[in-house]
Design a protein around this motif. Sequence first.
Motif, PDB file in Angstrom:
ATOM      1  N   PRO A   1     -31.366 -54.520  33.706  1.00 51.77           N
ATOM      2  CA  PRO A   1     -30.156 -53.689  33.736  1.00 51.77           C
ATOM      3  C   PRO A   1     -29.918 -52.973  35.068  1.00 51.77           C
ATOM      4  CG  PRO A   1     -31.259 -53.486  31.613  1.00 51.77           C
ATOM      5  CD  PRO A   1     -32.174 -54.277  32.491  1.00 51.77           C
TER       6      PRO A   1
ATOM      7  N   VAL B   1     -38.089 -53.377  40.288  1.00 56.75           N
ATOM      8  CA  VAL B   1     -36.828 -53.910  40.803  1.00 56.75           C
ATOM      9  C   VAL B   1     -35.697 -53.147  40.115  1.00 56.75           C
ATOM     10  CG1 VAL B   1     -37.673 -56.194  41.393  1.00 56.75           C
ATOM     11  CG2 VAL B   1     -36.821 -55.794  39.075  1.00 56.75           C
TER      12      VAL B   1
ATOM     13  N   GLU C   1     -34.885 -47.366  42.902  1.00 55.41           N
ATOM     14  CA  GLU C   1     -34.046 -46.563  42.005  1.00 55.41           C
ATOM     15  C   GLU C   1     -32.602 -47.035  42.218  1.00 55.41           C
ATOM     16  OE1 GLU C   1     -34.697 -44.916  39.455  1.00 55.41           O
ATOM     17  OE2 GLU C   1     -36.806 -44.407  39.743  1.00 55.41           O
ATOM     18  N   SER C   2     -32.107 -47.738  41.194  1.00 57.76           N
ATOM     19  CA  SER C   2     -30.804 -48.390  41.323  1.00 57.76           C
ATOM     20  C   SER C   2     -29.686 -47.419  41.704  1.00 57.76           C
ATOM     21  CB  SER C   2     -30.443 -49.092  40.008  1.00 57.76           C
ATOM     22  OG  SER C   2     -30.501 -48.188  38.915  1.00 57.76           O
TER      23      SER C   2
HETATM   24  N1  LIG Z   1     -35.079 -46.236  37.170  1.00 57.81           N
HETATM   25  C1  LIG Z   1     -35.289 -47.512  37.797  1.00 57.81           C
HETATM   26  C2  LIG Z   1     -35.881 -48.470  36.786  1.00 57.81           C
HETATM   27  C3  LIG Z   1     -36.480 -49.695  37.427  1.00 57.81           C
HETATM   28  C4  LIG Z   1     -37.268 -50.527  36.431  1.00 57.81           C
HETATM   29  O1  LIG Z   1     -37.858 -50.009  35.486  1.00 57.81           O
HETATM   30  N2  LIG Z   1     -37.265 -51.842  36.665  1.00 57.81           N
HETATM   31  C5  LIG Z   1     -38.023 -52.727  35.806  1.00 57.81           C
HETATM   32  C6  LIG Z   1     -37.177 -53.945  35.478  1.00 57.81           C
HETATM   33  S1  LIG Z   1     -35.743 -53.477  34.526  1.00 57.81           S
HETATM   34  C7  LIG Z   1     -39.260 -53.190  36.556  1.00 57.81           C
HETATM   35  O2  LIG Z   1     -39.203 -53.460  37.730  1.00 57.81           O
HETATM   36  N3  LIG Z   1     -40.400 -53.280  35.865  1.00 57.81           N
HETATM   37  C8  LIG Z   1     -41.605 -53.770  36.406  1.00 57.81           C
HETATM   38  C9  LIG Z   1     -42.540 -52.698  36.850  1.00 57.81           C
HETATM   39  O3  LIG Z   1     -42.171 -51.495  36.794  1.00 57.81           O
HETATM   40  O4  LIG Z   1     -43.669 -53.023  37.246  1.00 57.81           O
HETATM   41  C10 LIG Z   1     -33.979 -48.032  38.372  1.00 57.81           C
HETATM   42  O5  LIG Z   1     -32.910 -47.638  37.889  1.00 57.81           O
HETATM   43  O6  LIG Z   1     -33.996 -48.806  39.343  1.00 57.81           O
END
Ligand SMILES: N[C@@H](CCC(=O)N[C@@H](CS)C(=O)NCC(=O)O)C(=O)O
Length: 238
Positions: free
Chosen positions: A27, A69, A81-82
């Motif tokens: 997302p 990501v 952080e998107s």
């Molecule tokens: N708050 C962050 C959330 C980023 C996030 O949790 N990304 C996940 C994919 S949706 C990820 O990379 N997960 C793998 C990890 O944290 O190792 C944003 O908005 O960018």
Amino acid sequence: MDSDSVLKGTIKGDKVMPVLYFLPPSPPCRAVMMLSRMINVNFELKPINVLEKEQLKPEFVEMNPQHCVPTMNDDGLILWESRAIMTYLVSEYSSDDDSLYPKDARTRALVDQRLQFDLGTLYARMNDYFFPTIFIGAPLDESKKARLDEALNWFDAMLKDRTWCATNNITVADVTLLVTVSQIEAFDFDLKPYARVMAWLNRCKAALESYGYEEINQSGCDTLAGIYRSKMGLSNEL
Ligand SMILES: N[C@@H](CCC(=O)N[C@@H](CS)C(=O)NCC(=O)O)C(=O)O
């Protein structure tokens, strides 16, 4: 992914194209991708398969110790952080148009509040309710559903007398909240009690139709919803 390209973007002519490490159905990646279409920013895209734990490779962790990501590298500026990526992109690349992330302090404050409401509350509660099922097949927890309903109710109240969530026009806050609410909808969560949210959701979908809404966002919503349904033992017919 080679370690050199982690540290530097690829040089195209005399410009370094920003690099985006991403996973299409994620997302927060979808929000950045749609925003980049809106302001005509082209990324060098580097898929990171989080499901295969590619984000834990040493060169990626060296770049982003939080190993998530989306992560962007714009000529040495490494950002994750998107929502931070989105506000940066508008500030850096969106020429004279400041409507997506207004410069006026009072107007921007409302956009920031909505961005942080999404990060800390609405997206967080959606994540908390649905993602344990998606990742480990955990049963749904009714107390977490109540917390998500509470957040949707707050968002519905924020939309009173508003077309867009923060200002008189669409902003980055609408884009990030759109990704969250459309994902909640794709999980078949009942949004009918939230009439303003539903009307706003349809407006946002229409506004982003020409910026890859179906291709970038709806397909990602459907991918995660398909995983959710199969973990719940539900039919995957949409
Ligand atoms: N708050 C962050 C959330 C980023 C996030 O949790 N990304 C996940 C994919 S949706 C990820 O990379 N997960 C793998 C990890 O944290 O190792 C944003 O908005 O960018």
